[in-house]
Design a protein around this motif. Structure first.
Motif, PDB file in Angstrom:
ATOM      1  N   GLN A  36      53.246   8.759 -36.719  1.00  5.26           N
ATOM      2  CA  GLN A  36      52.217   8.035 -35.969  1.00  5.26           C
ATOM      3  C   GLN A  36      51.938   8.637 -34.599  1.00  5.26           C
ATOM      4  OE1 GLN A  36      52.516   3.791 -35.636  1.00  5.26           O
ATOM      5  NE2 GLN A  36      53.214   3.497 -37.746  1.00  5.26           N
ATOM      6  N   MET A  37      52.681   9.633 -34.218  1.00  4.26           N
ATOM      7  CA  MET A  37      52.560  10.177 -32.869  1.00  4.26           C
ATOM      8  C   MET A  37      51.134  10.642 -32.567  1.00  4.26           C
ATOM      9  SD  MET A  37      54.706  13.282 -31.084  1.00  4.26           S
ATOM     10  CE  MET A  37      54.393  13.752 -29.386  1.00  4.26           C
ATOM     11  N   SER A  38      50.554  11.418 -33.462  1.00  2.00           N
ATOM     12  CA  SER A  38      49.217  11.954 -33.217  1.00  2.00           C
ATOM     13  C   SER A  38      48.173  10.852 -33.094  1.00  2.00           C
ATOM     14  CB  SER A  38      48.833  12.912 -34.349  1.00  2.00           C
ATOM     15  OG  SER A  38      47.542  13.446 -34.133  1.00  2.00           O
ATOM     16  N   SER A  39      48.209   9.881 -33.992  1.00  2.00           N
ATOM     17  CA  SER A  39      47.220   8.795 -33.930  1.00  2.00           C
ATOM     18  C   SER A  39      47.407   7.958 -32.663  1.00  2.00           C
ATOM     19  CB  SER A  39      47.329   7.912 -35.171  1.00  2.00           C
ATOM     20  OG  SER A  39      48.618   7.331 -35.281  1.00  2.00           O
ATOM     21  N   MET A  40      48.652   7.748 -32.249  1.00  2.00           N
ATOM     22  CA  MET A  40      48.900   7.018 -31.010  1.00  2.00           C
ATOM     23  C   MET A  40      48.341   7.774 -29.811  1.00  2.00           C
ATOM     24  SD  MET A  40      52.838   5.783 -31.713  1.00  2.00           S
ATOM     25  CE  MET A  40      53.102   5.284 -29.998  1.00  2.00           C
ATOM     26  N   GLN A  41      48.536   9.074 -29.796  1.00  2.00           N
ATOM     27  CA  GLN A  41      48.049   9.882 -28.674  1.00  2.00           C
ATOM     28  C   GLN A  41      46.527   9.872 -28.591  1.00  2.00           C
ATOM     29  OE1 GLN A  41      50.114  13.617 -29.550  1.00  2.00           O
ATOM     30  NE2 GLN A  41      51.390  13.310 -27.747  1.00  2.00           N
ATOM     31  N   TRP A  42      45.868  10.007 -29.730  1.00  2.00           N
ATOM     32  CA  TRP A  42      44.403  10.029 -29.709  1.00  2.00           C
ATOM     33  C   TRP A  42      43.822   8.670 -29.357  1.00  2.00           C
ATOM     34  CZ3 TRP A  42      41.408  14.034 -29.228  1.00  2.00           C
ATOM     35  CH2 TRP A  42      41.864  15.294 -29.648  1.00  2.00           C
ATOM     36  N   LEU A  43      44.461   7.593 -29.846  1.00  2.00           N
ATOM     37  CA  LEU A  43      43.991   6.253 -29.485  1.00  2.00           C
ATOM     38  C   LEU A  43      44.164   6.008 -27.993  1.00  2.00           C
ATOM     39  CD1 LEU A  43      42.975   3.440 -30.187  1.00  2.00           C
ATOM     40  CD2 LEU A  43      45.324   2.806 -30.803  1.00  2.00           C
ATOM     41  N   GLY A  44      45.339   6.344 -27.473  1.00  2.00           N
ATOM     42  CA  GLY A  44      45.573   6.165 -26.045  1.00  2.00           C
ATOM     43  C   GLY A  44      44.661   7.027 -25.200  1.00  2.00           C
ATOM     44  N   SER A  45      44.438   8.272 -25.622  1.00  2.00           N
ATOM     45  CA  SER A  45      43.570   9.175 -24.869  1.00  2.00           C
ATOM     46  C   SER A  45      42.130   8.673 -24.851  1.00  2.00           C
ATOM     47  CB  SER A  45      43.623  10.582 -25.473  1.00  2.00           C
ATOM     48  OG  SER A  45      44.921  11.119 -25.369  1.00  2.00           O
ATOM     49  N   SER A  46      41.674   8.099 -25.966  1.00  2.00           N
ATOM     50  CA  SER A  46      40.302   7.571 -25.990  1.00  2.00           C
ATOM     51  C   SER A  46      40.149   6.417 -24.997  1.00  2.00           C
ATOM     52  CB  SER A  46      39.949   7.112 -27.408  1.00  2.00           C
ATOM     53  OG  SER A  46      40.770   6.027 -27.817  1.00  2.00           O
ATOM     54  N   ILE A  47      41.187   5.604 -24.847  1.00  2.00           N
ATOM     55  CA  ILE A  47      41.140   4.514 -23.867  1.00  2.00           C
ATOM     56  C   ILE A  47      41.108   5.078 -22.445  1.00  2.00           C
ATOM     57  CG2 ILE A  47      42.409   2.539 -22.937  1.00  2.00           C
ATOM     58  CD1 ILE A  47      43.496   2.081 -25.775  1.00  2.00           C
ATOM     59  N   LEU A  48      41.944   6.076 -22.186  1.00  2.00           N
ATOM     60  CA  LEU A  48      41.963   6.707 -20.863  1.00  2.00           C
ATOM     61  C   LEU A  48      40.627   7.369 -20.544  1.00  2.00           C
ATOM     62  CD1 LEU A  48      45.527   8.340 -20.952  1.00  2.00           C
ATOM     63  CD2 LEU A  48      44.842   6.290 -19.689  1.00  2.00           C
TER      64      LEU A  48
END
Length: 340
Positions: free
Chosen positions: A308-320
């Protein structure tokens, strides 16, 4: 005579056209206008970032080569047991720790002075007196700076991710959910750096003093990273696995390699969960009596798989990045009427 004059005139016209075309070709390869002005004004900061990035990437590439050479002696990519005993993980940990300061440094030393310096020394008034609109000036400032930040942070993130990936499933290093790894790989460092640099620009625009803006931006960047570290794990979909084999040795359910375990509880016959410390009695007999009374039949484990690391990073980055876009809109709208 007239023929010579006409010939000379034709040659002159030809030379002028050729020279003009040459200059046109030259201009196509160089910055011009407002882009050139912004680069010229902030070239020291831009070149510092680009040079530091190139040197750091070269170090990462070398360290990755050294790591692969060592791991090759243990059958990489199918590593044999015992490889962690003599592996020097200090370079990787130090690099991760240093990269963690990147958003702070960029926000304080690049973002905060970007507009505050012009407002403090009067350069903004000079620009406002020219034919260039405030919106174009602000957009160019933000655009050129953001481009340099994206290039540098993308290169650093890619190099660090490439270096760390051969040992990412090992529990010997910092967990992948912690900041030194999660925040320095994938799209996260790019998004964090853009947020801090644009936040610094907004702070500098409002305060109009370079030193004061840098101090306030320092507090802003630290606050951003603290909130982000608290919010990070909420991006995941927690997986729960249970067992009904009692609570003796080797009775806990298996979790995938590299998974981050969040919690571990006793599972009762009714399906309820109780804390594993609920039956921490002084003697084994008393402990067993406590477990029997609570009707404990096994374990329940909550974890986050590394997949899940990649999906978590992209979701968090989209929020940022959405927050960054909101600050950019504020800077443009405020600066259009109240900048000078």
């Amino acid at each position: 005579m007239s023929t010579m004059t006409n010939t000379d005139s034709t040659l002159s016209d030809s030379d002028s056209a050729g020279a003009e075309a040459g200059r046109g070709r030259g201009r196509g390869l160089r910055l011009s206008g407002m882009n050139w002005l912004v680069w010229r004004q902030h070239r020291a900061a831009y070149w510092t970032m680009l040079t530091a990035t190139a040197i750091t990437v070269a170090v990462f590439v070398y360290q990755r080569h050294e790591m692969i050479t060592y791991l090759g002696g243990y059958g990489y990519p199918d590593l044999k047991s015992g490889w962690e005993a003599k592996f020097d993980h200090d370079p990787l940990n130090v690099a991760a720790m240093m990269l963690g300061f990147l958003p702070v440094l960029i926000g304080v030393f690049v973002g905060a002075p970007l507009l505050a310096g012009d407002l403090e020394n009067g350069t903004a008034k000079l620009v406002n007196a020219q034919s260039v609109s405030r919106v174009r000036w602000l957009a160019t400032k933000l655009g050129v700076t953001a481009l340099v930040v994206v290039v540098c942070t993308t290169a650093l993130s890619a190099a660090f991710t490439w270096w760390w990936s051969p040992v990412k499933s090992s529990s010997y290093f910092t967990s992948w959910t912690d900041g030194p790894v999660f925040d320095n790989s994938g799209p996260v460092p790019v998004a964090l750096s853009l947020l801090t640099v644009v936040g610094g620009v907004a702070i500098g625009m409002l305060l109009r003093r370079t030193l004061l803006s840098m101090v306030v931006t320092l507090g802003f960047t630290v606050a951003v990273q603290m909130v982000w570290s608290y919010f990070r794990l909420s991006l995941a979909n927690v997986v729960t696995v249970t067992s009904h084999n009692g609570v003796g040795d080797n009775s806990t359910p298996n979790v995938p390699d590299g998974a981050h375990q969040l919690d571990e509880s006793y599972l009762t016959a009714s399906g309820d969960l109780i804390g594993w410390g609920s039956c921490a009695e002084a003697t084994e007999k008393a402990r067993d009596a406590c477990l029997d009374k609570a009707q404990v039949v096994g374990w329940s484990v909550d974890y986050i798989p590394i997949s899940q690391m990649s999906s978590m990073q992209w979701l968090g980055s989209s929020i940022l990045l959405a927050l960054t876009a909101g600050i950019v809109v504020f800077v443009i709208l405020w600066g259009r009427k109240r900048l000078v």
